[in-house]
Design an enzyme around this catalytic site. Structure first.
Site, PDB file in Angstrom:
ATOM      1  N   GLU A 153       0.820  -1.213   0.000  1.00 49.83           N
ATOM      2  CA  GLU A 153       0.000   0.000   0.000  1.00 49.83           C
ATOM      3  C   GLU A 153       0.862   1.275   0.000  1.00 49.83           C
ATOM      4  OE1 GLU A 153      -4.038  -1.613   2.252  1.00 49.83           O
ATOM      5  OE2 GLU A 153      -2.575  -0.480   3.410  1.00 49.83           O
ATOM      6  N   GLU A 305      -6.277  -7.965  -0.503  1.00 51.60           N
ATOM      7  CA  GLU A 305      -6.784  -7.886   0.864  1.00 51.60           C
ATOM      8  C   GLU A 305      -8.271  -7.573   0.852  1.00 51.60           C
ATOM      9  OE1 GLU A 305      -4.873  -5.169   3.497  1.00 51.60           O
ATOM     10  OE2 GLU A 305      -2.845  -5.695   2.857  1.00 51.60           O
TER      11      GLU A 305
END
Length: 657
Positions: A153, A305
């Site tokens: 991320e 995710e």
């Protein structure tokens, strides 16, 4: 080049982030037993393991990871191996404070969380590259390795002096000389002209509004600086294992990273998606993320995710009711995902995310979350051979562009209530609720394969994009534009006339006299609907008013304009009216819904010759279906109609009559 197919191997990958360093090693065998029960085929290792692998500068502790890689391989579970560079150990910041990011006020962002690194720091980059080099050399040929996962991320912003030096290098490459930069930034305004490159700094805290050209370029630079970090590590692992695909996980609709540009450098495109279980539009957001990520990937993509239950970072963190995890997982498969993964495998008992759910919850294998996990795993085994590697057809494209988003969110804009992401969601929702299959594209992409192109709102359009849109309509395509579009050029310079002349001609608009933004609680009556958020004072040339404003200052003036195959919507209709308008335009353009007449809340998607029906409602519904089908998940014949329970899913293969 390698691709996601090299990792999936004809299956849908199922698994998640596995952080065994948080647990005694005796737990690992139990984890493997539960993974096999759940049908887990892939785990991601090492995402936040920098301090475990390198507890002090130059040390390497790989023994635990060696044992894990062997354990996974011996049990038929593939590994997505991460470079753990998203969370440097405390020793790096303590010994090298220049690696720590600074905010706009010059304050240090200290260690103690994660992502505490300056992307422009040569010292950070050096340590990250050295660790990646050793990791890749050790595991490149390991039989458990299926994919590389770079960092995590990417989202760090920094305004430090190292960043300032890097920014100046980036600007030199972009503009070549200061005269060109001064022209692009409009520095004649407020006496901001630069006479030396050393005078240029990032847009730090200032007395009043900052230069919008500088702020826009800093957004561009930050995305590129983070991309440099990704590419440096990608190139290292690729050198050691050129046939192993490489990815990094995006955050969906995140303003800080131009995912179109990044996706070009990934072998597999992955995303983290966390709709709010209490949000009535959570399913639509999940669909939007799927459509956008599939479009960036140009085919199958992966959910890196998602949450099996609650997250821990909202004000109130609600669990997913039983069935919602399955619904959204199969929805992602329907919209092109070839991997369904979670953060994380086992819920943590310590640390900042101990209340973030896991595939194995705190309740253990008897908990309903794990029971649903087992069910999803079994169904993905069934669906993998049917859909893995296949495409999702779409005849409609929604246009989205980070450059425009960045320019649109500057200080000094016409309305602080205009949110680019919310507008994209509103227009996508209208198409989703009509079961009109949708892709995403950038305005300069090849649009010739779409019957309809929908442009919710792109404040900034460069010349190439405008020529592309006019060429698309001239070639027979249908275009519908939302308000405040084509206002600025690539340097955020307002176009003469307030909207590009080529775009005005395309839309049949003679003069855009004024923009009339609306207050959050304000609406304006139009023919057949109420408009919100925005309105515009338009004088038409060749366009015809399909709907006009009916009250206020703009009464009698056009609200919705049609000029042949080009449409312009100068306000935001309420959801039902926007849905009806876009469904009408799509029908005229020849784009049909996947299933006509589906009950409200039922989503219909085709992939790989299969029809997915997904009930986002809490009541049982019956979906009429012409012809005969075989339902794969329950292995039963279906004729005439199919019943879907709350959060129910049916996957149907058509049968010959």
């Amino acid at each position: 080049m390698p691709s996601l197919d090299d990792a999936t191997r004809g299956r849908i990958l199922f698994g998640g982030d596995y952080n065994p360093e948080q647990w005694p090693e005796e737990t690992w065998a139990e984890d493997v037993r539960l993974m096999k029960r759940a049908g887990v085929s892939s785990v991601t290792l090492g995402v936040f393991s920098w301090a475990t692998i390198e507890p002090r500068p130059g040390a390497r502790e790989f023994g635990w990871l060696d044992r894990l890689m062997e354990l996974m391989d011996s049990n038929g579970i593939g590994v997505v191996l991460a470079t753990p560079t998203a969370s440097p150990p405390p020793w790096l910041g303590a010994r090298h404070p220049e690696t720590l990011p600074r905010d706009e006020d010059g304050r240090v962002v200290w260690w103690g969380s994660r992502q505490h690194f300056c992307p422009s720091s040569p010292v950070y980059r050096g340590y990250a590259a050295a660790l990646t080099e050793d990791l890749a050399a050790r595991y490149a040929d390991h039989p458990a390795l299926r994919m590389w996962h770079i960092n995590n991320e990417y989202c760090t912003h920094c305004w430090c002096d190292a960043t300032a030096r890097h920014f100046r290098v980036w600007l030199r490459d972009r503009y070549g000389d200061l005269a060109t930069l001064n022209e692009a930034w409009g520095t004649a305004f407020w006496s901001q002209r630069y006479d030396s490159w050393e005078e240029i700094i990032p847009p730090r805290r200032a007395q009043y509004m900052r230069n919008p050209g500088q702020a826009l370029d800093f957004r561009r630079f930050t995305s590129d600086a983070l991309l440099e970090c990704y590419l440096a590590e990608r190139d290292i692992v690729r050198r050691h294992s050129p046939r192993t695909p490489v990815t990094t996980n995006f955050m969906p609709l995140w303003i800080g990273q131009d995912a179109w540009a990044w996706a070009e450098h990934e072998d597999a495109v992955s995303v983290d998606v966390y709709p709010d279980p209490r949000d009535p539009q959570g399913g639509q957001l999940n669909a939007l993320v799927g459509d956008m990520t599939r479009s960036q990937a140009k085919g199958p993509w992966m959910v890196m995710e998602q949450a099996a239950g609650a997250v821990n970072w909202r004000g109130v963190n609600h669990p997913k009711p039983y069935g919602l995890n399955r619904l959204w997982s199969l929805q992602s498969v329907a919209r092109g995902a070839d991997a369904i993964c979670y953060f994380q495998w086992r819920a943590s008992r310590q640390g900042a995310e101990k209340f973030h759910s896991g595939m194995v919850p705190h309740a253990g294998e008897e908990g309903r979350v794990f029971r649903e996990t087992v069910r999803i795993g079994a169904e993905l085994v069934l669906l993998g051979p049917e859909v893995a590697g296949t495409q999702v057809p779409a005849e409609i494209a929604v246009l989205h562009d980070w450059d425009s988003w960045w320019a649109d969110q500057q200080d000094g804009r016409l309305s602080a209530h205009l949110d680019h992401a919310e507008l994209v969601q509103a227009w996508h929702r209208a198409l989703w609720e009509s079961n009109l299959p949708t892709a995403f594209a950038r305005p300069d992409h090849d649009l010739s394969g779409y019957r309809l192109v929908v442009l919710p709102h792109l404040y900034l359009l460069d010349d190439a994009a405008i020529e592309n849109l006019t060429g698309y309509v001239a070639g027979g395509g249908t275009l519908v534009c939302g308000f405040l579009t084509g206002i600025a050029d690539r340097d955020d310079r307002v176009r003469e006339g307030g909207m590009d002349a080529r775009l005005r001609a395309l839309l049949g608009i003679g003069t855009l006299h004024e923009w009339w933004p609306l207050e959050p609680d304000e609406s304006v009556a139009c023919d057949g609907f109420r408009g919100r958020l925005w309105s515009e004072e338009l004088e038409l040339s060749t366009g015809e008013a399909v709907a006009s404003y009916r009250d206020g200052e703009l009464a009698g003036l056009p609200a919705v304009v049609r000029n042949g195959r080009a449409w312009y919507v100068s306000t935001l209709p309420d959801p039902a009216e926007l849905r009806a308008l876009l469904a009408r335009i799509a029908g005229e353009a020849g784009a049909a819904p996947t299933v006509a007449g589906a009950p409200e809340g039922v989503e219909a998607v085709r992939r790989g010759g299969l029809l997915f029906l997904l009930n986002h409602g809490r009541a049982t519904v019956t979906v009429p279906l012409p012809g005969r089908h075989h339902e794969l998940l329950e292995d039963r014949p279906v004729a005439g109609a199919v019943e879907l329970a709350r959060f129910g899913v049916a996957v149907l293969r058509p049968l010959p009559e």
